[in-house]
Design a protein around this motif. Structure first.
Motif, mmCIF file in Angstrom:
data_model
loop_
_atom_site.group_PDB
_atom_site.id
_atom_site.type_symbol
_atom_site.label_atom_id
_atom_site.label_comp_id
_atom_site.label_asym_id
_atom_site.label_seq_id
_atom_site.Cartn_x
_atom_site.Cartn_y
_atom_site.Cartn_z
ATOM 1 N N GLY A 1 7.457 8.602 -3.728
ATOM 2 C CA GLY A 1 7.300 10.049 -3.838
ATOM 3 C C GLY A 1 6.497 10.517 -5.028
ATOM 4 O O GLY A 1 5.891 11.589 -4.992
ATOM 5 N N ASP A 2 6.445 9.766 -6.144
ATOM 6 C CA ASP A 2 5.731 10.263 -7.322
ATOM 7 C C ASP A 2 4.237 9.916 -7.290
ATOM 8 O O ASP A 2 3.517 10.177 -8.250
ATOM 9 C CB ASP A 2 6.377 9.751 -8.615
ATOM 10 C CG ASP A 2 6.372 8.237 -8.706
ATOM 11 O OD1 ASP A 2 5.882 7.597 -7.768
ATOM 12 O OD2 ASP A 2 6.873 7.708 -9.714
ATOM 13 N N GLY A 3 3.739 9.272 -6.243
ATOM 14 C CA GLY A 3 2.315 9.028 -6.093
ATOM 15 C C GLY A 3 1.840 7.703 -6.646
ATOM 16 O O GLY A 3 0.685 7.353 -6.479
ATOM 17 N N ARG A 4 2.677 6.929 -7.345
ATOM 18 C CA ARG A 4 2.245 5.649 -7.888
ATOM 19 C C ARG A 4 2.437 4.562 -6.833
ATOM 20 O O ARG A 4 3.416 4.582 -6.093
ATOM 21 C CB ARG A 4 3.051 5.302 -9.135
ATOM 22 C CG ARG A 4 2.702 6.212 -10.300
ATOM 23 C CD ARG A 4 3.428 5.810 -11.520
ATOM 24 N NE ARG A 4 4.806 6.300 -11.418
ATOM 25 C CZ ARG A 4 5.666 6.296 -12.422
ATOM 26 N NH1 ARG A 4 5.325 5.804 -13.578
ATOM 27 N NH2 ARG A 4 6.867 6.768 -12.260
ATOM 28 N N PRO A 5 1.550 3.567 -6.783
ATOM 29 C CA PRO A 5 1.717 2.492 -5.803
ATOM 30 C C PRO A 5 2.941 1.650 -6.133
ATOM 31 O O PRO A 5 3.371 1.550 -7.282
ATOM 32 C CB PRO A 5 0.434 1.680 -5.900
ATOM 33 C CG PRO A 5 -0.258 2.136 -7.132
ATOM 34 C CD PRO A 5 0.319 3.443 -7.536
ATOM 35 N N THR B 1 0.815 -1.217 0.000
ATOM 36 C CA THR B 1 0.000 0.000 0.000
ATOM 37 C C THR B 1 0.841 1.256 0.000
ATOM 38 O O THR B 1 0.308 2.344 -0.161
ATOM 39 C CB THR B 1 -0.925 0.014 1.229
ATOM 40 O OG1 THR B 1 -0.115 -0.054 2.400
ATOM 41 C CG2 THR B 1 -1.891 -1.148 1.198
ATOM 42 N N GLU B 2 2.158 1.118 0.212
ATOM 43 C CA GLU B 2 3.000 2.317 0.254
ATOM 44 C C GLU B 2 3.071 2.963 -1.122
ATOM 45 O O GLU B 2 3.075 2.291 -2.139
ATOM 46 C CB GLU B 2 4.420 1.949 0.694
ATOM 47 C CG GLU B 2 4.536 1.645 2.156
ATOM 48 C CD GLU B 2 5.962 1.262 2.518
ATOM 49 O OE1 GLU B 2 6.821 1.252 1.621
ATOM 50 O OE2 GLU B 2 6.198 0.982 3.679
ATOM 51 N N GLU B 3 3.156 4.242 -1.102
ATOM 52 C CA GLU B 3 3.320 4.970 -2.355
ATOM 53 C C GLU B 3 4.627 5.732 -2.297
ATOM 54 O O GLU B 3 4.900 6.434 -1.332
ATOM 55 C CB GLU B 3 2.163 5.947 -2.555
ATOM 56 C CG GLU B 3 0.841 5.249 -2.771
ATOM 57 C CD GLU B 3 -0.253 6.228 -3.125
ATOM 58 O OE1 GLU B 3 0.052 7.414 -3.286
ATOM 59 O OE2 GLU B 3 -1.402 5.800 -3.239
#
Length: 195
Positions: free
Chosen positions: A141-145, A137-139
């Protein structure tokens, strides 16, 4: 009966006819009235430590001027013998002061801190299941999973891996090295000999 502690007794009813010594007028390091220890005082006349005898009527034990006794006679009695002593101090406050003196006289490396410092207990490590669930579930820095990034990485390397596997399957041109057995090019299916 041998372990029974006898109270200190005044051996004589006489005193040296001086005014009683008040502990409040003496230096606190010149006497010892700690509970559980024999009472003692530095005699004001000869400055040697002597026992304080008695339970209610306290007196300095009779003693000589020095520990040396001449051969031909008796030693001279100290004028501080049988001096009446009055405990007119708060013993608890005196004991706290004495403890502070002892602690200050001790070398610093031998002293223990009055306050204990406890190391914090480390938090328990999370279970493996919790770690795996957390990582999906971590994303970044660029927002993608994270799972999407893994798939993209696999897709970018998949073609390179496929090409390498194809090259390995090709046979080299030319003769085989000398002294080596021939490598079969077809799959062998051995059969069991019949008896």
């Amino acid at each position: 009966m041998a372990n029974r502690k006898r109270p200190g007794r005044t051996r004589t009813k006489r005193n040296n006819r001086r005014e009683p010594l008040l502990l409040s007028k003496l230096d606190p390091q010149d006497f010892n009235v700690r509970p559980g220890e024999p009472k003692a005082i530095a005699c004001p006349d000869c400055r040697t430590w002597r026992r304080i005898m008695g339970n209610t009527d306290l007196k300095i034990r009779e003693h000589g001027i020095s520990d040396y006794v001449p051969e031909d006679g008796e030693r001279a009695v100290c004028p501080g013998s049988n001096q009446a002593v009055v405990v007119d101090i708060d013993i608890r406050r005196w004991q706290v002061w004495q403890d502070r003196l002892l602690r200050d006289a001790m070398p610093q490396e031998n002293r223990r801190s009055a306050r204990q410092h406890y190391k914090p207990i480390p938090a328990p490590a999370p279970a493996v299941v919790q770690i795996a669930a957390k990582s999906t579930t971590e994303e970044p820095g660029d927002g993608r999973p994270l799972w999407l990034l893994r798939e993209m990485k696999w897709a970018s390397t998949a073609t390179a891996v496929h090409e390498t596997d194809t090259r390995r399957a090709q046979l080299p041109a030319g003769d085989a090295p000398l002294g080596s057995p021939l490598v079969p090019l077809t799959t062998l299916h051995p059969t069991r000999p019949e008896n």
